[in-house]
Design a protein around this motif. Sequence first.
Motif, PDB file in Angstrom:
ATOM      1  N   SER A  17     -11.078   1.970   4.177  1.00 17.13           N
ATOM      2  CA  SER A  17     -11.713   0.781   3.604  1.00 17.13           C
ATOM      3  C   SER A  17     -12.039   1.064   2.142  1.00 17.13           C
ATOM      4  O   SER A  17     -12.044   2.223   1.706  1.00 17.13           O
ATOM      5  CB  SER A  17     -12.994   0.449   4.373  1.00 17.13           C
ATOM      6  N   GLU A  18     -12.353   0.024   1.398  1.00 11.62           N
ATOM      7  CA  GLU A  18     -12.725   0.198  -0.011  1.00 11.62           C
ATOM      8  C   GLU A  18     -13.979   1.054  -0.125  1.00 11.62           C
ATOM      9  O   GLU A  18     -14.085   1.891  -1.025  1.00 11.62           O
ATOM     10  CB  GLU A  18     -12.913  -1.151  -0.699  1.00 11.62           C
ATOM     11  N   GLU A  19     -14.926   0.877   0.793  1.00 10.35           N
ATOM     12  CA  GLU A  19     -16.152   1.676   0.776  1.00 10.35           C
ATOM     13  C   GLU A  19     -15.844   3.149   1.017  1.00 10.35           C
ATOM     14  O   GLU A  19     -16.446   4.023   0.394  1.00 10.35           O
ATOM     15  CB  GLU A  19     -17.150   1.173   1.837  1.00 10.35           C
ATOM     16  N   GLN A  20     -14.921   3.433   1.929  1.00 12.67           N
ATOM     17  CA  GLN A  20     -14.537   4.815   2.201  1.00 12.67           C
ATOM     18  C   GLN A  20     -13.841   5.436   0.994  1.00 12.67           C
ATOM     19  O   GLN A  20     -14.074   6.600   0.670  1.00 12.67           O
ATOM     20  CB  GLN A  20     -13.634   4.890   3.436  1.00 12.67           C
ATOM     21  N   LYS A  21     -12.998   4.659   0.341  1.00 12.96           N
ATOM     22  CA  LYS A  21     -12.330   5.158  -0.866  1.00 12.96           C
ATOM     23  C   LYS A  21     -13.349   5.442  -1.958  1.00 12.96           C
ATOM     24  O   LYS A  21     -13.296   6.484  -2.616  1.00 12.96           O
ATOM     25  CB  LYS A  21     -11.296   4.149  -1.372  1.00 12.96           C
ATOM     26  N   ASP A  22     -14.291   4.518  -2.153  1.00 13.73           N
ATOM     27  CA  ASP A  22     -15.320   4.702  -3.178  1.00 13.73           C
ATOM     28  C   ASP A  22     -16.187   5.924  -2.874  1.00 13.73           C
ATOM     29  O   ASP A  22     -16.524   6.692  -3.776  1.00 13.73           O
ATOM     30  CB  ASP A  22     -16.192   3.458  -3.310  1.00 13.73           C
ATOM     31  N   SER A  23     -16.539   6.109  -1.617  1.00  8.25           N
ATOM     32  CA  SER A  23     -17.346   7.260  -1.218  1.00  8.25           C
ATOM     33  C   SER A  23     -16.578   8.566  -1.455  1.00  8.25           C
ATOM     34  O   SER A  23     -17.136   9.542  -1.965  1.00  8.25           O
ATOM     35  CB  SER A  23     -17.741   7.124   0.247  1.00  8.25           C
ATOM     36  N   GLY A  68      -4.302   5.290  -4.085  1.00  2.63           N
ATOM     37  CA  GLY A  68      -2.890   4.979  -3.882  1.00  2.63           C
ATOM     38  C   GLY A  68      -2.153   4.584  -5.149  1.00  2.63           C
ATOM     39  O   GLY A  68      -1.205   3.802  -5.106  1.00  2.63           O
ATOM     40  N   VAL A  69      -2.561   5.146  -6.285  1.00  5.23           N
ATOM     41  CA  VAL A  69      -1.909   4.851  -7.566  1.00  5.23           C
ATOM     42  C   VAL A  69      -0.940   5.980  -7.885  1.00  5.23           C
ATOM     43  O   VAL A  69      -1.297   7.157  -7.783  1.00  5.23           O
ATOM     44  CB  VAL A  69      -2.972   4.728  -8.695  1.00  5.23           C
ATOM     45  N   ASP A  70       0.284   5.620  -8.266  1.00  2.00           N
ATOM     46  CA  ASP A  70       1.267   6.638  -8.633  1.00  2.00           C
ATOM     47  C   ASP A  70       0.767   7.433  -9.831  1.00  2.00           C
ATOM     48  O   ASP A  70       0.274   6.867 -10.808  1.00  2.00           O
ATOM     49  CB  ASP A  70       2.614   5.998  -8.979  1.00  2.00           C
ATOM     50  N   PHE A  71       0.914   8.755  -9.735  1.00  2.00           N
ATOM     51  CA  PHE A  71       0.433   9.642 -10.793  1.00  2.00           C
ATOM     52  C   PHE A  71       1.605  10.271 -11.517  1.00  2.00           C
ATOM     53  O   PHE A  71       2.567  10.716 -10.909  1.00  2.00           O
ATOM     54  CB  PHE A  71      -0.453  10.741 -10.206  1.00  2.00           C
ATOM     55  N   ASN A  72       1.482  10.314 -12.822  1.00  2.00           N
ATOM     56  CA  ASN A  72       2.427  11.005 -13.679  1.00  2.00           C
ATOM     57  C   ASN A  72       1.586  11.847 -14.627  1.00  2.00           C
ATOM     58  O   ASN A  72       0.689  11.314 -15.291  1.00  2.00           O
ATOM     59  CB  ASN A  72       3.279   9.984 -14.445  1.00  2.00           C
ATOM     60  N   LYS A  73       1.857  13.140 -14.702  1.00  2.00           N
ATOM     61  CA  LYS A  73       1.046  14.048 -15.513  1.00  2.00           C
ATOM     62  C   LYS A  73       0.937  13.574 -16.962  1.00  2.00           C
ATOM     63  O   LYS A  73      -0.147  13.582 -17.543  1.00  2.00           O
ATOM     64  CB  LYS A  73       1.636  15.459 -15.450  1.00  2.00           C
ATOM     65  N   HIS A 134     -11.414   1.658 -12.554  1.00  2.00           N
ATOM     66  CA  HIS A 134     -10.101   1.108 -12.910  1.00  2.00           C
ATOM     67  C   HIS A 134      -9.175   1.053 -11.688  1.00  2.00           C
ATOM     68  O   HIS A 134      -8.562   0.013 -11.417  1.00  2.00           O
ATOM     69  CB  HIS A 134      -9.475   1.952 -14.025  1.00  2.00           C
ATOM     70  N   PHE A 135      -9.075   2.146 -10.957  1.00  2.03           N
ATOM     71  CA  PHE A 135      -8.192   2.186  -9.793  1.00  2.03           C
ATOM     72  C   PHE A 135      -8.702   1.280  -8.676  1.00  2.03           C
ATOM     73  O   PHE A 135      -7.914   0.634  -7.977  1.00  2.03           O
ATOM     74  CB  PHE A 135      -8.024   3.617  -9.274  1.00  2.03           C
ATOM     75  N   ALA A 136     -10.021   1.220  -8.480  1.00  2.27           N
ATOM     76  CA  ALA A 136     -10.595   0.378  -7.424  1.00  2.27           C
ATOM     77  C   ALA A 136     -10.329  -1.100  -7.680  1.00  2.27           C
ATOM     78  O   ALA A 136     -10.224  -1.890  -6.738  1.00  2.27           O
ATOM     79  CB  ALA A 136     -12.098   0.619  -7.301  1.00  2.27           C
ATOM     80  N   SER A 137     -10.189  -1.472  -8.940  1.00  3.96           N
ATOM     81  CA  SER A 137      -9.918  -2.875  -9.274  1.00  3.96           C
ATOM     82  C   SER A 137      -8.423  -3.181  -9.297  1.00  3.96           C
ATOM     83  O   SER A 137      -8.017  -4.260  -9.722  1.00  3.96           O
ATOM     84  CB  SER A 137     -10.555  -3.238 -10.620  1.00  3.96           C
ATOM     85  N   GLY A 138      -7.606  -2.228  -8.840  1.00  2.90           N
ATOM     86  CA  GLY A 138      -6.165  -2.448  -8.766  1.00  2.90           C
ATOM     87  C   GLY A 138      -5.405  -1.990  -9.994  1.00  2.90           C
ATOM     88  O   GLY A 138      -4.202  -2.215 -10.096  1.00  2.90           O
ATOM     89  N   GLY A 139      -6.084  -1.313 -10.917  1.00  5.24           N
ATOM     90  CA  GLY A 139      -5.428  -0.851 -12.137  1.00  5.24           C
ATOM     91  C   GLY A 139      -4.513   0.338 -11.896  1.00  5.24           C
ATOM     92  O   GLY A 139      -4.633   1.052 -10.893  1.00  5.24           O
ATOM     93  N   THR A 140      -3.595   0.534 -12.823  1.00  5.24           N
ATOM     94  CA  THR A 140      -2.677   1.669 -12.799  1.00  5.24           C
ATOM     95  C   THR A 140      -2.731   2.344 -14.169  1.00  5.24           C
ATOM     96  O   THR A 140      -3.438   1.890 -15.071  1.00  5.24           O
ATOM     97  CB  THR A 140      -1.232   1.213 -12.526  1.00  5.24           C
TER      98      THR A 140
END
Length: 175
Positions: A17-23, A68-73, A134-140
Amino acid sequence: MKKEESASEPVVIEQLSEEQKDSAADRTIMKYAGGSMAVGLVPIPLADIAALTAIQLKLVHSLSETYGVDFNKNSGKAAIYSLLGGIAPISIAVPVAASFAKFIPFVGQALSLSTVGILGGASTYAIGNVFKQHFASGGTFLTFNPEAVREYFKEKLDEGKEVVGSMKKDQPKAA
């Protein structure tokens, strides 16, 4: 050869859940902020700054996995540098000067330990909170706009100084 699977299923990020991700993100931020405080112990000037940068990059990588955001160094480094670039006189100059103070026997080491430790922990805390939001609001990484979050970063940097200051005070009690 096939690996045996464990009895418990691995946690899939999309199922949280979003709460679990935030925690989870909050725990990650505090872990890396605490680790950043230890960077002041690195005795070699500028090696501490390199270590701090690596810790902050790993923090952003961990947060991107949580959301769940794709990461690039390279994108991660660019995002961190662009965020810090707007407050460079404070966020970069002071820790670098404190790092160079390590050349001064005894006094320089003590000054650097506290300055790099607190500012390193506080900046890591602030970076973590900016990317969490940023990531929680859907940002990349492609949609990251450092100008839009600069005030929030400064706010979290001030908050981070208090948080890591209290962490530092609590350390002897835990030992």
